[in-house]
Design an enzyme around this catalytic site. Structure first.
Site, PDB file in Angstrom:
ATOM      1  CG  ASN A   1      41.860  51.917 104.303  1.00  0.00           C
ATOM      2  OD1 ASN A   1      41.792  51.495 105.458  1.00  0.00           O
ATOM      3  ND2 ASN A   1      40.909  52.626 103.747  1.00  0.00           N
ATOM      4  N   GLY A   2      43.344  49.013 105.683  1.00  0.00           N
ATOM      5  CA  GLY A   2      42.693  47.766 106.054  1.00  0.00           C
ATOM      6  C   GLY A   2      43.549  46.929 106.976  1.00  0.00           C
TER       7      GLY A   2
ATOM      8  CE  LYS B   1      24.100  65.812 114.248  1.00  0.00           C
ATOM      9  NZ  LYS B   1      22.966  64.886 114.168  1.00  0.00           N
TER      10      LYS B   1
ATOM     11  CD  GLU C   1      16.305  57.488 117.516  1.00  0.00           C
ATOM     12  OE1 GLU C   1      16.458  57.708 118.723  1.00  0.00           O
ATOM     13  OE2 GLU C   1      16.696  58.275 116.635  1.00  0.00           O
TER      14      GLU C   1
ATOM     15  CD  GLU D   1      15.590  64.424 118.336  1.00  0.00           C
ATOM     16  OE1 GLU D   1      16.685  64.655 118.841  1.00  0.00           O
ATOM     17  OE2 GLU D   1      15.443  63.592 117.403  1.00  0.00           O
TER      18      GLU D   1
ATOM     19  CD1 TRP E   1      42.622  56.035 113.935  1.00  0.00           C
ATOM     20  CD2 TRP E   1      42.238  53.869 113.565  1.00  0.00           C
ATOM     21  NE1 TRP E   1      41.931  55.532 115.015  1.00  0.00           N
ATOM     22  CE2 TRP E   1      41.691  54.219 114.820  1.00  0.00           C
ATOM     23  CE3 TRP E   1      42.112  52.548 113.123  1.00  0.00           C
ATOM     24  CZ2 TRP E   1      41.028  53.301 115.632  1.00  0.00           C
ATOM     25  CZ3 TRP E   1      41.459  51.631 113.931  1.00  0.00           C
ATOM     26  CH2 TRP E   1      40.931  52.012 115.169  1.00  0.00           C
TER      27      TRP E   1
ATOM     28  NE  ARG F   1      38.890  57.717 104.929  1.00  0.00           N
ATOM     29  CZ  ARG F   1      38.023  57.081 104.187  1.00  0.00           C
ATOM     30  NH1 ARG F   1      37.095  57.752 103.557  1.00  0.00           N
ATOM     31  NH2 ARG F   1      38.074  55.775 104.060  1.00  0.00           N
TER      32      ARG F   1
ATOM     33  CE  LYS G   1      15.353  60.820 115.632  1.00  0.00           C
ATOM     34  NZ  LYS G   1      16.721  61.055 115.901  1.00  0.00           N
TER      35      LYS G   1
ATOM     36  CG  HIS H   1       0.683  47.140 133.415  1.00  0.00           C
ATOM     37  ND1 HIS H   1       0.170  46.439 134.485  1.00  0.00           N
ATOM     38  CD2 HIS H   1       1.084  46.208 132.518  1.00  0.00           C
ATOM     39  CE1 HIS H   1       0.275  45.144 134.263  1.00  0.00           C
ATOM     40  NE2 HIS H   1       0.836  44.973 133.062  1.00  0.00           N
TER      41      HIS H   1
ATOM     42  CB  CYS I   1      44.270  55.175 107.308  1.00  0.00           C
ATOM     43  SG  CYS I   1      44.113  53.671 106.426  1.00  0.00           S
TER      44      CYS I   1
HETATM   45  N1  HGA Z   1      46.834  47.909 109.128  1.00  0.00           N
HETATM   46  C1  HGA Z   1      47.559  49.049 108.623  1.00  0.00           C
HETATM   47  C2  HGA Z   1      46.639  50.060 107.969  1.00  0.00           C
HETATM   48  C3  HGA Z   1      45.746  50.678 108.958  1.00  0.00           C
HETATM   49  C4  HGA Z   1      44.501  51.299 108.429  1.00  0.00           C
HETATM   50  O1  HGA Z   1      43.935  50.999 107.405  1.00  0.00           O
HETATM   51  N2  HGA Z   1      43.934  52.185 109.261  1.00  0.00           N
HETATM   52  O2  HGA Z   1      42.690  52.696 109.012  1.00  0.00           O
HETATM   53  C5  HGA Z   1      48.406  49.685 109.708  1.00  0.00           C
HETATM   54  O3  HGA Z   1      48.205  49.442 110.902  1.00  0.00           O
HETATM   55  O4  HGA Z   1      49.296  50.423 109.351  1.00  0.00           O
END
Ligand code: HGA
Length: 608
Positions: A99-100, A603, A481, A488, A74, A27, A485, A504, A2
């Site tokens: 956020n978090g 890609k 890898e 490629e 999110w 994001r 690279k 072997h 988020c």
């Molecule tokens: N924990 C909060 C914020 C979510 C968040 O940072 N999402 O990336 C929630 O669930 O609303």
């Protein structure tokens, strides 16, 4: 993940906030919202779905005002819904975006409920709003209330706070989640990412962990985690930074290799706090799923497959449960046996890789749960999986994957720790692993200093038609890898072998026309690898060794050694990758190939 945007200005801010949210759409999110202070009242609008839905709502019901905060969510705690969308309020006069993850929200919520607070959402965020209100009621001012509130919070967060009684200030704080201050002329801003604010400023101030900042239209004040006034430098955004432009770099691939210190930080942000992993970063049901997992089945293609192979070593060693890895195009077309309680883990940069998606759809109903590790939040793979972890690497334009791979490795180590916690990994071990991961941004900076010597080494390859890569143990997939690279982008035929397999078969190919590249760790496998290298030397093969420590191997006739900086051994696969990326890059440049768009390759492989 988020995004947060906030603004305090002399002009109306709703348009700035909406544009900021649009720029954070990449994001990934499930809902969006905004709160703006106007004539002593906070107006709030929230909508499930796209920022456009919020923009449409704003067109119907305008939110005038010079101070506001906005958010794309999110969900980690509580389903995606309008009720759970941010901003969250305590009463009518205080609004918060977050956020978090607030890890200890449950006891805090119980305590606040006992004190009479009524919760209107299922989020962890709402506790922050009510805690702030409670502290304000003890007589503290908004700034002091925020400082006090932070003392209660465990986890990772970036916050934006406005209060109807404080029309001249926007407060912000960060601990473990990204947040940047945009410095304007007579106006100031906050956002999760500089890109959100580029229409309004190109000057930015980066907060450190634990910082609180108070933004007024004409002034920004910052306090550090100890409450001391702090000076944070202002830097000017450099064109091409973090965006889909090359900037000063000759190729996207080189730019993306050089972005890796920052990417290492981005993939860790919001996922670790106080020396441990935040399990909910995988989704709110993650704990219950991880508890039950008895086996992991990884499915992926190309570079992502190599990341999966590294994870097999980690999961079997640190979690102690079986882990199978298979390329998606094989997996999807055979009658696979999936033991009970299998976690299906898919890996894809784009999240649209056709074979990987097909494999997911094929077996989804037969596994305990599905987890996608991916760089594109709204992608099909993420939408169709139960759990997901974004790699946060930013757009990758070069067809040959670089930062997407190393960020996948970090995400896989986080997954290993998350599973390990539920399967007997000790708290001490977890702390040690997290501490090692925290060294990655600095370590990658040091690794980039090897660019010159690696460029010099690349001259030995320009005329070659074949190359052999050797590794052992967890560095075998890294050698794979490296070989991928090189083929490629330089079109040199390259193969990787576990070093013990040399005699072997592949030893028959070794002569002075076959350069051999070895990745040499510091663990118990080193002596064995050295013996394999002797086998190569004895046949006139020229050796190029990336070595984990000074004393292990020295350059000599026919043996070219590049030493890596000292690093915790668990990071070997992540760290050894970068020099191999640089080697391929410089060989390709010498050969004059199309580095960013190698012939015949695409890609995002959305076809079978
Ligand atoms: N924990 C909060 C914020 C979510 C968040 O940072 N999402 O990336 C929630 O669930 O609303």
């Amino acid at each position: 993940m988020c995004g947060i945007v906030g603004a305090i200005a002399a002009r109306p801010v709703a348009g700035i906030l909406l544009e900021g949210l649009r720029r954070l759409e990449y994001r990934g999110y499930d809902s969006a919202g905004m709160a703006v202070l106007n004539q002593g009242q906070i107006g709030r609008l929230r909508r499930i779905g796209k920022v456009q839905a919020l923009a449409d709502a704003c067109a119907q019901q305008s939110l005038p005002g010079h101070l506001g905060i906005a958010h794309t969510r999110w969900a980690t705690h509580g389903k995606p819904s309008e009720q759970n969308a941010h901003p969250h309020m305590s009463g009518e006069r205080l609004a918060v975006v977050h956020n978090g993850i607030i890890e200890n929200f449950e006891p805090l919520k119980r305590e606040l409920e006992q004190q009479g607070y009524v919760f209107t959402s299922e989020t962890d965020t709402e506790v922050v709003a009510h805690l702030l209100d409670r502290e304000l009621k003890t007589g503290l001012d908004l700034l002091a209330a925020l400082r006090k509130t932070m003392e209660f919070l465990e986890g990772a967060f970036a916050l934006g706070v406005i209060h109807a009684d404080q029309p001249e200030q926007l407060l912000t704080a960060r601990k473990g989640s990204p947040l940047v201050i945009g410095v304007g002329i007579g106006e100031n801003f906050i956002a999760s990412d500089q890109l959100a604010l580029l229409p309004v400023t190109d000057r930015f101030m980066f907060l450190e962990d634990g910082d609180i900042a108070q933004l007024e239209a004409e002034r920004i004040q910052v306090w550090d985690a100890q409450g001391q006034v702090a000076e944070r430098a202002i830097s000017t955004f450099e064109h091409g930074q973090g965006s889909a432009e090359k900037g000063e770099f000759r190729h996207f691939m080189l730019k993306e290799i050089y972005e890796q210190p920052r990417v290492m930080q981005a993939v860790l942000e919001g996922r670790i706090a106080s020396g441990h992993l935040l399990e909910q970063a995988f989704g709110s049901d993650a704990g219950a799923v991880f508890d039950r997992v008895k086996q992991v089945q990884i499915v992926a293609c190309g570079t992502s497959y190599h990341a999966g192979l590294v994870a097999k070593y980690w999961i079997e060693e640190l979690v102690g449960i079986p882990c199978m890895v298979e390329v998606a195009s094989e997996f999807r077309y055979r009658p696979v046996v999936l033991p009970e309680d299998t976690l299906l883990l898919t890996l894809s940069q784009s999240g649209e890789t056709a074979d990987t998606l097909a494999a997911l759809r094929e077996v989804k109903a037969r596994v305990l749960a599905t987890l996608a590790i991916c760089n594109v939040p709204g992608s099909s793979l993420v939408r169709e999986s139960d759990l997901s972890l974004m790699t946060n690497a930013g757009p990758e334009i070069g067809v040959a994957s670089t930062k997407a791979f190393t960020s996948q490795l970090v995400a896989l180590m986080l997954t290993t720790i998350a599973l390990g916690r539920r399967h007997g990994l000790s708290a001490d071990k977890e702390t040690a692993l997290v501490a090692a991961l925290e060294q990655l941004p600095e370590l990658f900076q040091q690794l980039l200093a090897l660019d010159g010597p690696i460029e010099a080494m690349s001259a030995h390859f320009a005329e070659k038609r074949h190359a052999l890569f050797l590794g052992r143990n967890v560095l075998y997939p890294v050698a794979m890898e490296g070989a991928l690279k090189l083929k490629e982008i330089s079109y040199i035929h390259a193969e990787a072998y576990p070093a013990g397999e040399l005699k072997h078969g592949p030893l028959a190919l070794v002569d002075k026309e076959m350069p051999v590249i070895a990745v040499a760790p510091r663990n118990g496998m080193l002596d064995k690898l050295k013996a394999n290298l002797q086998e190569v030397r004895a046949r006139g093969g020229e050796l190029f060794v990336f070595a984990g420590c000074e004393e292990s191997i020295q350059s000599q006739e026919g043996v070219h050694v590049i030493h890596l900086p000292a690093l915790p051994p668990v990071l070997d696969p992540i760290a050894f990758t970068l020099p191999l990326q640089l080697l391929s890059y410089h060989v390709a440049v010498l050969k004059g190939t199309d580095v960013d768009q190698p012939r015949n390759l695409a890609k995002s492989v959305t076809v079978e």
